[in-house]
Design an enzyme around this catalytic site. Structure first.
Site, PDB file in Angstrom:
ATOM      1  CG  HIS A  30     -43.204  64.932  -1.510  1.00  0.00           C
ATOM      2  ND1 HIS A  30     -42.247  65.765  -2.037  1.00  0.00           N
ATOM      3  CD2 HIS A  30     -44.364  65.278  -2.092  1.00  0.00           C
ATOM      4  CE1 HIS A  30     -42.819  66.600  -2.889  1.00  0.00           C
ATOM      5  NE2 HIS A  30     -44.108  66.319  -2.949  1.00  0.00           N
ATOM      6  CE  LYS A  38     -29.382  68.594   4.818  1.00  0.00           C
ATOM      7  NZ  LYS A  38     -29.973  68.304   3.534  1.00  0.00           N
ATOM      8  NE  ARG A  39     -38.284  70.904  10.717  1.00  0.00           N
ATOM      9  CZ  ARG A  39     -39.588  71.053  10.937  1.00  0.00           C
ATOM     10  NH1 ARG A  39     -40.315  71.815  10.144  1.00  0.00           N
ATOM     11  NH2 ARG A  39     -40.172  70.464  11.966  1.00  0.00           N
ATOM     12  CE  LYS A  62     -34.332  66.547   6.327  1.00  0.00           C
ATOM     13  NZ  LYS A  62     -34.104  66.893   4.916  1.00  0.00           N
ATOM     14  CB  THR A  74     -34.944  71.199  -2.924  1.00  0.00           C
ATOM     15  OG1 THR A  74     -35.452  71.460  -1.612  1.00  0.00           O
ATOM     16  CG2 THR A  74     -35.954  70.380  -3.721  1.00  0.00           C
ATOM     17  CE  LYS A 107     -33.684  75.453  -1.541  1.00  0.00           C
ATOM     18  NZ  LYS A 107     -34.193  75.343  -0.141  1.00  0.00           N
TER      19      LYS A 107
END
Ligand SMILES: *Cc1c(COP(=O)(O)O)cnc(C)c1O
Length: 804
Positions: free
Chosen positions: A362, A541-542, A547, A649, A653
């Site tokens: 992952h 998101k985290r 990110k 993911t 969505k």
């Protein structure tokens, strides 16, 4: 039991609100011991949940029975995390009972929505990895893949987040303080899990004599698939002491000592580690990983032998998937069970183990790859240390890898290498990620034994479209008919309708309804009032440097500054919405949260700016908040540094819910772009290859900042304390890092990101153009159903056929 059982079976299609109402009242009275006049919202929720659970039990039994009778192969999904969220509405939808449940509750004078929202989130995971496991469970039930999920029943899931003066504050989460109506406790299914101790010789064989033991007790939650045709089991393990309560000590008045074994054992399933992107060499974590894995493998072997099959036949009946390296101890533990408990020799045991095991990688982040000091590993799991060394020397003897390739290296057990060697298939989670796993993570091992494949992630469209976005789901069914929920490629049938202004208008009305609902919620819960006409720009998101929430908030500051400079220009109004938690020890991520909240306070109070820009950061992002935010999003922010996000993911969505992406060529964004087309995606930024090249220039950040007047202004404003009045030095370190370090290339991508955001404004201003893009995102999202992902694993990794 066949006949009696058949007569018991409820026919879901014939269930009326009146029937269900009777069931609810029966549970209220006899299960909860409450009378309807004094029942609270909680009581009604329990009664409804039990009534719904009753309807799941029968398909669940039928599925289990069928698997036993046919000797069908089973999949075992081992994961330290399952980020499940709420279960009530999801269960009613998959049983086709949602509207009936709503009517039944209305007949009882209760509001279904309020009941649904009273359920606490089961937050047994951190983010994407745990949510993927939950989507997989639902998809395996939907496609009829006989499966068990194995995890830990953490008493405390992911912490709750609040903000105090803009700073993240964590408080414990206690979802189990209320009754959890979905699970069945199985005290009869319990296994002894050992730790530490020594190796002794028994009948000429070396076996393990653990020094400590705890009991793993099973709690089963049925997972029902679409239309209730199949149900699987999520089996979570709770830790209990193996020793009897010490009554003698208690009677002597030594209460604390009497309770000690209990407290010690329970720590194993007490808390979820709140971080899945950095590795901590904590002994408790290793113990948790072994606790889950050993309980699961003992359970799997018991079930296999109960079917009357030989141990050597295991691979014909059993596929075991390791969700990341967290359960990678499954390799040596399965070897131990096969050799020490079932008398197999090493070589055939290796063949059996490898034929059963699959490993999903992952992450490429080096700080997330688990490596245990041999001292810790050997101390906690002495027999497994021996087995790991034996596997390593077998591997060296058999395959002659280069000297630097192996499991034990520099006094560390490397769990990635261990998982690779023990698995017959290794997969990445997006096309780009799988390539990078091949090229950068395991190049030598892949050359010796090619086994890396790709299985691009997906999400369940039942939860992430049907359930969370009723206006859009209704429009889809009205337009292309029912049945798309389990055949998501059918969304393609929407494509011809995007030429129809009537359809686009209806699509826009559905989105607007969601935005209106979110605006009301944000007003009530965040005290910020926003216009539903503004562009809702969402990054949830985290919080992590890779990110790049920082890139987003810097662009927000630049936009604010521009609006102030040119207030009379025809600005496209925006609402920037952020959501996400930072790991409690991740100082830099927490600083970014603080900055976002500080910027929000300044921007939202600026009368010169008004509705042209708002910044909202609702606290405690979780599955339920995602279900509220994503259907209302106009724009999906997927702006990670290329090469760092394995798949994502969240991006899928948003796409399903008709939000075009602004994003980099990273993770599954690459495939989203491919599916939706460049006209319907706002691409920007360096590619993974360019990122590596750019970093080679030690002045990359400085050069980029000096080339961008806008970025200089933004950094200057932060450094001067414009967003931290009374504390001008608050962000000096943050600004310094951008200038002098900037490992994630925020500066290098800043101008390109701004330009892409300007294109977004232009596109949004043309209403019909925007709606067309949005609708095409939904229409082309079929590939990202986790049903497709699961069918891929079934064919390529597990060699299992659907049982339906
Ligand atoms: C989907 C989801 C994630 C994963 O989001 P990414 O954008 O892929 O990181 C994390 N948390 C929650 C609650 C989710 O629903």
């Amino acid at each position: 039991m066949g006949r009696a059982f058949d007569r018991l079976e409820h026919d879901v299609t014939e269930l009326t609100p009146t029937h269900l109402r009777a069931d609810i009242l029966r549970h209220l009275t006899f299960t909860l011991g409450k009378d309807a006049d004094h029942a609270s919202l909680y009581d009604w929720r329990m009664a409804l949940s039990f009534a719904i659970r009753d309807r799941i039990v029968e398909p669940w039994f039928a599925s289990t029975r069928k698997t036993w009778e046919t000797g069908h192969k089973r999949v075992y999904y081992l994961s330290m995390e399952f980020l499940i969220g709420r279960l009530l509405e999801d269960a009613t939808i998959n049983l086709g009972l949602r509207d009936i449940a709503e009517s039944a509750m209305a007949e009882l004078g209760q509001d279904f929505r309020a009941i649904v929202e009273d359920e606490p989130d089961a937050a047994l995971g951190n983010g994407g990895l745990g949510r993927l496991a939950a989507c997989f469970m639902e998809s395996m039930a939907t496609v009829g893949c006989p499966a068990y999920g194995y995890g830990i029943r953490y008493e405390h899931g992911l912490f709750r987040q609040r903000f105090e003066s803009g700073r993240q504050v964590e408080t414990p989460e206690d979802w189990l303080s209320q009754r959890h109506p979905w699970e069945f406790e199985r005290p009869e299914s319990a296994y002894t899990i050992g730790f530490k101790g020594e190796i002794i010789t028994r009948d000429g064989r070396e076996v393990w004599q653990p020094g400590e033991t705890v009991l793993a007790e099973a709690y089963d939650t049925p997972v029902i698939g679409w239309e209730g045709k199949w149900a699987n089991t999520l089996r979570l393990w709770g830790a209990k002491p193996t020793t009897q309560f010490d009554l003698e000590r208690f009677n002597r008045g030594d209460y604390a000592a009497a309770a000690e074994p209990e407290a010690l054992a329970r720590t194993l399933s007490r808390v979820l580690y709140p971080d899945d992107t950095t590795y901590q060499g904590k002994e408790l974590r290793l113990k948790q990983e072994f606790f889950l894995t050993s309980a699961a493998l003992q359970d799997i072997l018991r079930r296999h032998l109960a079917g009357g099959y030989a141990v050597a036949d295991l691979p014909r009946h059993v596929a075991i998937q390791m969700n990341d390296t967290h359960p990678a101890i499954a390799g040596p533990e399965l070897m131990r069970l096969l050799m020490d408990e079932h008398g197999m020799e090493f070589d055939p045991a290796m063949e059996v183990a490898r034929a059963c095991l699959g490993y999903t990688n992952h992450t490429l982040l080096p700080e997330a790859l688990e490596r245990w000091a041999t001292y810790t590993f050997g101390n906690v799991l002495p027999r497994h240390m021996q087995i790991v060394e034996r596997i390593d020397s077998w591997h060296r003897r058999t395959f002659h890898p280069p000297h630097y390739v192996g499991i034990v290296k520099h006094h560390e057990v490397r769990m990635g290498e261990l998982a690779f060697i023990m698995a017959h298939k290794v997969n990445g989670v997006s096309a780009l990620h799988s390539d990078l796993v091949k090229q950068n993570l395991f190049p030598e091992l892949e050359k010796l034994h090619p086994r890396i494949i790709n299985e691009t992630n997906g999400v369940t469209p039942r939860r992430w479209l049907k359930m969370c976005n009723r206006p859009l789901a209704g429009l889809i069914t009205d337009t292309i008919g029912a049945g798309w929920e389990a055949d998501l490629d059918r969304l393609k049938e929407l494509e011809p309708h995007v030429a129809d202004a009537g359809f686009l208008t209806a699509f826009g009305a559905a989105k607007r309804q969601n935005k209106q609902a979110l605006a009301g919620w944000m007003q009530a819960h965040c005290g910020v009032s926003v216009s539903a006409d503004a562009l809702f720009d969402v990054q949830v998101k985290r919080i992590h440097e890779y990110k790049r929430q920082l890139l987003n908030i810097l662009e927000t500051i630049a936009r604010w500054h521009d609006i102030r400079q040119n207030p009379e220009k025809d600005w496209v109004p925006r609402v920037k919405i952020f959501g996400g938690k930072a790991a409690p020890g991740y100082v830099v991520a927490k600083e970014i949260i603080h900055l976002i909240n500080d910027v929000a306070a300044v921007v939202n109070a600026d009368p010169l700016v008004g509705d042209r820009l708002k910044v909202v950061y609702p606290p405690n992002y979780n599955v339920s908040l995602a279900e509220r935010l994503i259907p209302a999003a106009d724009l999906s922010e997927q702006i990670s540094t290329a090469g760092k996000e394995a798949s994502g993911t969240g991006n899928m969505k948003f796409m399903m819910n008709g939000a075009p992406t602004i994003g980099t060529l990273d993770g599954a964004n690459v495939e989203i772009l491919q599916e939706v087309g460049a006209d319907n995606f706002f691409l920007f930024g360096l590619t993974a290859e360019e990122v590596v090249k750019r970093r080679a220039n030690p002045d990359h950040a400085r050069d980029a900042i000096l080339a961008s007047q806008s970025l200089q202004d933004v950094l200057q404003m932060i450094a001067e304390g414009r967003f931290s009045e009374g504390d001008p030095s608050r962000y000096h370190q943050l600004v310094h890092r951008v200038w002098h370090h900037d490992y994630f290339l925020v500066a290098a991508d800043f101008d390109a990101y701004r330009a892409a955001q300007a294109e977004v404004d232009t596109a949004y201003a043309d209403r019909m153009r925007w709606l067309r893009m949005a609708a095409l995102n939904t229409a082309r999202s079929g590939f990202f159903s986790s049903d497709r992902t699961i069918r891929g694993y079934m064919a390529d990794v597990w060699s299992v056929e659907p049982a339906l």
